[in-house]
Each structure stands twice: as C-alpha cells, then as structure tokens.
Design an enzyme around this catalytic site. Structure first.
Site, PDB file in Angstrom:
ATOM      1  N   SER A   1       0.233 -25.588  24.235  1.00 21.21           N
ATOM      2  CA  SER A   1       1.073 -26.712  24.217  1.00 21.21           C
ATOM      3  C   SER A   1       1.216 -27.566  22.975  1.00 21.21           C
ATOM      4  O   SER A   1       2.125 -28.397  22.927  1.00 21.21           O
ATOM      5  CB  SER A   1       0.333 -27.600  25.368  1.00 21.21           C
ATOM      6  OG  SER A   1      -0.801 -27.915  24.996  1.00 21.21           O
TER       7      SER A   1
ATOM      8  N   LYS B   1      -0.302 -34.429  17.477  1.00 22.36           N
ATOM      9  CA  LYS B   1       0.171 -34.171  18.897  1.00 22.36           C
ATOM     10  C   LYS B   1       0.339 -35.421  19.504  1.00 22.36           C
ATOM     11  O   LYS B   1      -0.557 -36.309  19.324  1.00 22.36           O
ATOM     12  CB  LYS B   1      -0.776 -33.022  19.637  1.00 22.36           C
ATOM     13  CG  LYS B   1      -0.181 -32.583  20.714  1.00 22.36           C
ATOM     14  CD  LYS B   1      -1.300 -31.654  21.454  1.00 22.36           C
ATOM     15  CE  LYS B   1      -0.797 -31.029  22.581  1.00 22.36           C
ATOM     16  NZ  LYS B   1      -1.683 -29.903  23.281  1.00 22.36           N
TER      17      LYS B   1
ATOM     18  N   SER C   1      -4.307 -23.606  23.869  1.00 25.30           N
ATOM     19  CA  SER C   1      -3.157 -24.587  23.321  1.00 25.30           C
ATOM     20  C   SER C   1      -2.940 -24.832  21.983  1.00 25.30           C
ATOM     21  O   SER C   1      -2.029 -25.200  21.465  1.00 25.30           O
ATOM     22  CB  SER C   1      -3.062 -25.794  23.919  1.00 25.30           C
ATOM     23  OG  SER C   1      -2.435 -25.664  25.429  1.00 25.30           O
TER      24      SER C   1
END
Lengths: 465, 474
Positions: free
Chosen positions: A130, A55, A154
């Site tokens: 996310s 990420k 997330s």
C-alpha cells in the site's frame, strides 16, 4: 542522489531539487496526495536538509492527512506522529504526503481515492502497495528516503516492483504513535531508500522506545550505518524452498540463484528449508482474517462526529451511518464486513481465534529454523510489477498463496525484513527479500550489504521528468 | 404470594487519578467542557492507549480491600459498539481477564454481619458526556477516557435496605482508600441495579429487570422498593415480568421502561492488540498492599478494642474518613481517647459548621486539639474556658499560647480560692440563709460568684467543694 551524495551539498541546497521536481514528476506518476512547501528552515542532524516523503497515513500537525480515503479528505491532525518528530529533529525536510491504498488496505495502490499511483519504470504498471506513492517518489529519484507502513508486505512488495530498498524492522523497533492504523498487531513503520547504507542510517533516526506506544521496545538503538559491513563468512542463511518452488518465472529464479551463489562464494552457509506446505498456504487467509478484524475496530473512530468528512443526518446515529456509508469505498466496506463477521461471537472461535492460532503455528514453524540461522532469503515477488488492469491472478494457486504472500511472515512474527533489488526482467526491476531474527537489524543490514555488492543493484533511479 | 427478592448491583466508580486511563490528559470534574482532553481522548487517527500505572495500583488496592483474587497479568479487551459518546467506536475494558475476582463486602444489617459476594472488579474507560438539546447534541469529551472500575456483585441482596447498605459501605471503602471520590451526585460513582423476584423458597430465578443510572443511595433504595412492589403485583395478577431496562423517576418515585431487551447485543469483544499483557510482579503487589491505608472495619475494631470507645462513637468518627484520620492524628499526642472523640465530633465539628468550615478546611491542627483536651483533662483550664479557647484556635493559634495570653490558667491554689469564697460569702448573707433553708440553687449562685471574681480561672470543682465546706461552718 542518495543521502551520502546529498550530504556533500550545502545544507540549504539538499532539498531544492526535490521541492522543484516533485510537481512535474507527480504529473506523470500521481504519487502525491498533498505537497508540502519548503519553509526555508534548515536544521543540523543525521538527515540535515534531506528531502523526505511521508505516506499519507502518517499524522503531520497542521498538514492534511487523508490515508487516501474520502472520509479523511479534510482531516488536519493537531499532533505529529512520533516518527515525524524524530525526523524533524534529525533535520529532514518533508516534501509530500504520498499516495497509498485507501487506509493502507491493499497491495496495488490502485485503491487510493486520488486514483492509482503509476510505476516510474512503466506507467501502465502498478507500484504495488500500500505504500506505493512513497516507493514511486524514491524510485523516481525525488527523495532518497520515504516513509511507509507495512502490515502484510506494504513496503517490501512495492520496493520490489520499483527497484529500491524497502525495510520493515522488528515489531516495536519504531513507534507507531500517530500512524493511522490498519491492523495493530501487524502494523509496522517501514521505509524506502535507494541503498542499504541509507537504510541503516534511516533506522538510527526512526528507531527507539516511545512511551506513547506501549508495544515499542526498550532494546537499544545501534549505530547501524557505522557498524555496517558486508562480511557474511559466519552467516547461516536459509533459502525459502516453498517460495522458490512455487514460482514460475525463470528470470527471477535465475537472479535469485546468482545471489545465493554469491553469498556462498563470500563464505555464507546456505541451507534450503521447506516449511509445512499446508501452513504456508494458510498465510494469506490467516492474514486476511486477523488484519480485517483488527481494522474494522481500528477504524470505528471514523464516524464524522469529531473530525473528518461528515455527512449530515437527523440524528447522531444517522450522521455516523451516512458518514461511513459515503466515506469509504466499497472495497473498504467489504473488508469491514469480513472483519466484523469474523468478530461476531458465534464466528470468532472458528475465524479470528483460529487464525490467531494458525498465526502462532506459522511463527513457531519458521522460528524453529530461523533461530538456528541468520536470515531467510526468498524472491520478494513472483513477477515484475503487474499491469494496472491486471485481473488474471489465480488467488488459489501456490504461486499466489505462497509466492506472493510469504513476506507476511515478517509481520506475523515481528521480524526485521528487507527487500532490495536484484536485477531486471523486461526492463522492470525485480527484488529479493531477506528476513532475520527479531531485533537483529544489524545482521540484516550486513547480509543485505553483501547482496547489494553481489548484484551491484544500488541507487537504481528511474527518472521520469 | 410471598416472594424472595434477588438484587445484584453493578457499580462504576471513577478512579481519582491525576490523568486518564489511557492518556496523559488531566481530569477535573468542574473543568470547562472539552479542555481536559487530548488527541487520544477524542480518538484522533493514529493515537494509541498507554495504561495508567496509578489506576492499576488503585484497582489493586480496591481488590485487596474487598478480598478479591488479583490477576497479576493485566490484560485489556475491546468492546465494540458505535455511539457518539464513545470516540474510538470501542471501549477498552477487561472482559476476559478482570483484575480481580471473587471478593466480599460485609454489611451491618441491624447488628448482624452479612456477606455480599463480589463477582469481579475490572478496569475500563469512561465515555464522553452528552447533552441533548432540542435539535442538537453537545458532547463534552472531558470525561472520555477517565479510569473506571466496575464492581459487580453477586445477587446476594434481598432488599432496598441491603442494597443501600452495600453501596454506603462500598462508598466508604472507596473513600478511605482514596481511590475514588465516589460522589454519586457528581457521577463519579454510578449504580445499576439488577432485580428479580421468585416465589419464596424457589431455586429458579425470575426474569431480571435492570434499573439504570441511579444517582443517589436513597434512589437506589426507593427504586428497589418500588420495583419489588411493581413486580409482586404483576406476578400476583398472573402476569409475567418483561426482561427490560428501566429508569427511576424521582418525581413520581416509580421506575419506567427505558428499553425492552431485543436479544443480547454482540459487542464483538477481542483482546486489545495495542496493549501487551502487563505482568505485575508479586513484590509490587505486596508493596502496594503494604502502603494501603487502614480500612474502616479495622479502624472501628481498633477504636473499640484499643481506645475503649463505644460502638456509637467509633461509627461517628468513621462517618467521614477525614474525621477518622484527624482522630488518629490526635491520638498520637493524647491518651484521652474518649475526650478527644467528644471534642472532635461535637465541639470542633459543631463550631466548624457554625463558621461554614469543615474538618478538611479547618486550621485547627489535630495536635492542638489534643493539647486542648489534655489541658481540660488535667484541669489546667475548665471545659467552659476550653470552648472559648477553641474559638480562638480556629485561626490556627496554639491553645497553650491562647491560654497564656488571656491569663486563663485555672487557679487551683487553695488559699487564693479560699480568700475569694470568704469574700463572696461575706457579700451574700441572704444566699447563705437560702442555702440553709434547703434551696440548692443558692450553692450554684455562690460558686458562680466566686468564678466570676476569679475571672473564670478558679477550678470549678475545687471552688464548689470549698463553698460547701465554708457554708457548713457558717
């Protein structure tokens, strides 16, 4: 291919496909912020030559790390996050910095500064966020492991929307050093795999005390993948009644029932629990106040003075103001205003401190039951992945407040929590979530393995190119 | 009108730990700009604070020395504000739970001991240093994250002199504990003054003025004295004091307005989520306290009561902690406290100064200086000889060796001295006449001649007595 399958190949070849296919896949999904080229080096270890995506809020020395925000558009870290070092030592090969909601503050991956990440199963739908980019790259079969972060859900929500395994272990289990934060007391490193065994293996690599993160735990790291078994005979599993009742989707409820039935058949004791409904309705507002208050302080370092995208001005103060005004999307600024508001001296008691008290009440309420059991089970989401342009969510309904927000309990209490696929609805994957007691990751993987065996949902890949 | 002066001080002292408060970066005052920094100090995204154990230890020592109640649960908070010298956009400090509360520091006010209460001591981190040039600002992040203790007094001081004494005493305590360099000129100790006036006897406090960033004890005293004068004049003329922050201008010896208070700034304090509360076990606190060096007050008492030094001598030794430690070391080898003190404070220090050395850099070992003092004391050598020996000791040589090599041993052999006296008297008949005529100087001359013949080795007391005796017989 999952990690086991890749391991059969020669170490040199394990990441070849990933490096090759990721560009084409990205053209379809918009999942990557920065590509990382193959340096040709390979190293032995638990993840020798295995392609991994990170990420884009994970600091990588010499590789641009933007957290999907304009303000960090040109930011190149001078140090590696603790987990990056660990992954490198285990032989992992990084292929991409994956898309995410800006600064991890979102649940759709629509707020990335590069635009939304698309769901491999249906490009009109979201991946969830996310950690959406990481989820998409695993679901599309590019990488068998992608790292994300989980502050509310997330990792575990996008895992549900993308039909893969998403893990958020106990608070302190994995070092947060080098992860661009969202809310420190809720932030966890999490990750995606396509099956439970790979998830267990990944934790062996990622977990462990790190002196640079004072909140990281000294609890010994177990050989999760070796001790993994699917025996649930003596396990007591709670069914999250409030969540089940709040949901309206009959297919999801039916798949969930079947898992519960399967666990019963395998000898697990099942008990339906109902927590205080008022407390459960407070999950989202409590989270929202705490997370934004911490976030507004955490991101005060983004001022254009030392790094990042600076917008000039005639004084230091003006530079900081201009940089922050232009560098964040309005969505982020709104969150900062809310966070700031709840920190003001005249509001703090009524907002932040109250939220912290409610957080404690919620944790106590859940632990009262969970301490006597091995896991808490619920559908991970109330629907399949929503459409990109969906705006119809009723944010005051129980379906939303409880059904879509219950996984934040894992962040409130720092409990290990895993989402795994349990089937499909309308050719879209649906997921189930299991939350266990702190540092009982081994229990969590065992029960998850049983669930995987029951559903047969393993290594679900949706090829897009 | 007469006014009561109310002064309180907020003092920041940098702890002299090897690394910073929340990062492993080193800190040296004179390091090149931006070299003593790491990713934590410049607050790169994703970095986390890690509490410096040594800094906590030093804070505990200081708290104990100043009689504060120590909070064994160490907690930190965030103080939020944007400023270019504050990399994180917040400072990690101890707003809600300072490490120590309610202490005392005693000053000696013309022989009277006065208790200045200390409200609190808390730990925090320093900011970066900024240099504002014509149209640009340079920032040196070396100082960012350096551990600080803030020592907040109660408003118990009533004059510039009291404030100066308080700061001096605090500086001395910090030095003795070796918790801070406490050099105001280098900024490792900084002082803010809060001062207000009220009509004599009144119980209502006047409006408080803050004087910031005073960088010497003299300036603290001068600034307070000026401010007392300024505020008195304003009040005498029926004016009111503005609540404001002022600074001291050294050139004009006045205080000038920096900024008017526009209501209190809301720093949005909240507990630091990246540092869990740290429980310091009682055993650890006790072992820290046990290992603490002796403090000046205790030393002074010991010097006077055990060693019989005068109050003045004791204070001379305490002026510099290394001098006191040197003296303590000397006293392990010698019983002659008074002589040790004199030789250390006057002779050695004087000599060092002439040679551009200090007590910290000298090669003269305390043990050696003790030996020298004892040799004078038991009349092995004269004190005049000893002064010469001391010069040779500067290179680190042993006094006994020097005395031996130079054949300096004082001669106390009566027959030898007698022989020399006789020679001298025979050679100087005029001096004998002078002496008989009452010229005392002649005695000194004759003794000097004997000493000269003995190459300085004759015991001067014995020689003098012998000369007198022989003279009386001639």
């Amino acid at each position: 291919m999952n990690i086991d399958e890749l391991m059969v190949l020669d170490i040199k070849d394990r990441a070849n496909e990933a490096y090759k296919k990721i560009h084409e896949v990205n053209d379809k999904l918009n999942a990557v912020i920065t590509f990382i080229d193959d340096d040709g080096k390979r190293k032995e270890g638990k993840l020798a030559g295995i392609p991994v995506a990170l990420k884009d809020n994970i600091s990588t020395k010499g590789i641009r790390t933007t957290a999907a925000s304009d303000i960090l558009d040109n930011y190149i870290p001078v140090y590696d996050a603790a987990i990056v070092t660990k992954l490198k030592e285990a032989g992992a090969k990084f292929v991409a910095k994956a898309s995410m909601d800006e600064l991890a503050m979102g649940g759709t991956n629509r707020t990335a500064n590069i635009g939304p990440c698309l769901n491999p199963y249906d490009d009109t739908r979201i991946t969830g966020g996310s950690s959406g980019g990481s989820a998409a790259l695993v679901a599309a079969g590019i990488v068998p492991l992608a790292i994300g972060s989980d502050t509310g859900d997330s990792v575990r929500k996008p895992a549900a929307y993308c039909g893969i395994v998403g893990v958020k272990p106990s608070y302190g289990r994995i070092s947060r050093y080098g992860i661009i934060p969202y809310a420190s007391s809720l932030d966890h490193v999490g990750y995606f795999t396509t099956n439970v065994k790979d998830a267990a293996l990944a934790l062996e690599v990622l977990a462990g005390r790190d002196d640079k993160d004072m909140t990281s735990s000294f609890a010994p790291v177990e050989n999760y993948s070796e001790i993994l078994n699917s025996d649930v005979k003596d396990k007591k599993i709670l069914v999250f009644g409030n969540v089940y009742d709040a949901l309206n989707d009959e297919v999801i409820k039916d798949r969930f029932d079947k898992v519960v039935e399967g666990l019963k058949e395998r000898g697990a004791t099942i008990k339906v629990v109902h927590f205080d409904d008022d407390l459960m309705k407070c999950l989202f507002p409590t989270y929202f106040i705490i997370a934004n208050a911490e976030a507004t302080a955490n991101h005060s370092n983004l001022d254009g003075v030392r790094f990042g995208h600076r917008v000039d001005g005639t004084s230091m103060e003006e530079i900081m103001t201009n940089t922050r005004t232009r560098g964040f999307s309005s969505f982020i600024k709104k969150r900062f205003v809310i966070g700031s508001y709840s920190l003001f001296e005249e509001n703090q008691e009524r907002l932040l401190k109250k939220a912290q008290r409610v957080r404690r009440l919620i944790v106590e309420e859940v632990l009262k039951e969970l301490k006597e059991a091995d896991g808490l089970l619920a559908p991970a989401a109330g629907t399949i992945a929503p459409k990109l342009d969906n705006t119809s969510t009723d944010e005051l309904s129980d379906e939303y407040l409880i059904g879509e927000n219950h996984m934040v309990i894992g962040n409130f209490a720092g409990l290990p929590s895993i989402t795994l696929p349990m089937g499909y609805k309308d050719e879209m994957p649906i997921g189930i979530n299991l939350t266990c007691n702190a540092f009982k990751e081994a229990d969590m993987f065992d029960i998850a393995q049983a669930i995987e065996n029951i559903t047969g949902c393993k290594d679900m890949i949706k090829e897009v190119a | 009108m007469n006014y009561d002066v109310v002064v309180g001080l907020e003092i920041h002292a940098e702890l002299n730990t090897k690394t910073k408060m929340f990062s492993g970066a080193p800190y040296h005052f004179k390091a090149e700009a931006n070299t003593d920094t790491n990713e934590i100090d410049i607050a790169l995204p994703g970095t986390l604070p890690c509490v410096n154990h040594e800094a906590v230890k030093k804070a505990i020592e200081l708290c104990h020395a100043l009689e504060l109640k120590i909070d064994p649960l160490v907690r930190f908070d965030r103080k939020n504000y944007y400023y270019s010298d504050l990399p994180k956009g917040y400072q990690i400090t101890q707003q809600f739970h300072p490490i120590g509360r309610d202490g005392h520091l005693y000053i000696d006010l013309d022989g009277v001991r006065k208790d200045i209460r200390i409200n609190r001591i808390h730990m925090e981190e320093d900011t970066a240093k900024q240099f504002h040039l014509y149209d640009e600002t340079l920032i040196d992040f070396n100082r960012a994250g350096v551990p600080l203790v803030e020592i907040v007094s109660e408003p118990d001081m009533q004059s510039g002199q009291e404030a100066a004494l308080y700061v001096e005493k605090l500086k001395q305590t910090l030095n003795y504990l070796d918790v801070s360099d406490a050099r105001m000129e280098e900024g490792s100790m900084r002082c803010d003054v809060n001062i207000s006036l009220k009509p004599q006897g009144s119980t209502v406090f006047g409006t408080k003025v803050e004087i910031k960033n005073l960088n010497s004890i003299a300036n603290i005293k001068d600034a307070i004295e000026y401010e007392i004068k300024r505020q008195s004049e304003v009040l005498d003329n029926g004016g009111t004091i503005d609540q404001e922050t002022r600074r001291f201008d050294e050139k004009t010896m006045t205080t000038v307005t920096m900024r008017k208070k526009e209501g209190n700034v809301d720093y949005k304090f909240f507990p630091e989520p990246n540092i869990f509360p740290i429980r310091i076990q009682d055993e650890e606190i006790q072992s820290i306290i046990k290992a603490m060096p002796e403090l000046p007050d205790a030393k002074q008492k010991r010097y006077i009561e055990e060693y019989g030094l005068s109050d003045y001598d004791a204070k001379q030794l305490l002026l510099n902690k290394n001098l006191a430690f040197y003296f303590d070391e000397m006293m392990r080898y010698s019983k002659n406290a008074k002589a040790c003190c004199n030789w250390l404070v006057s002779e050695l220090q004087g000599l060092l100064q002439k040679n551009g050395q200090t007590i910290e850099t000298t090669k003269v070992e305390p043990k050696s200086l003790s030996k020298l003092v004892d040799m004078v004391n038991d009349q092995t050598i004269s004190s005049k000889q000893a002064k010469d020996v001391l010069v040779d000791m500067l290179d680190g040589n042993d006094p006994e060796k020097i005395v031996e090599e130079k054949g300096m041993k004082q001669v106390s052999d009566t027959s030898m001295i007698e022989k020399l006296v006789d020679e001298v008297l025979d050679e100087n008949p005029n001096s004998i006449i002078d002496y008989k005529n009452g010229k005392d100087r002649a005695l000194g001359f004759l003794v000097g001649q004997v000493m000269k013949k003995s190459k300085g080795q004759a015991n001067p007391q014995m020689t003098s007595a012998m000369v007198k005796e022989k003279l009386s017989k001639r």
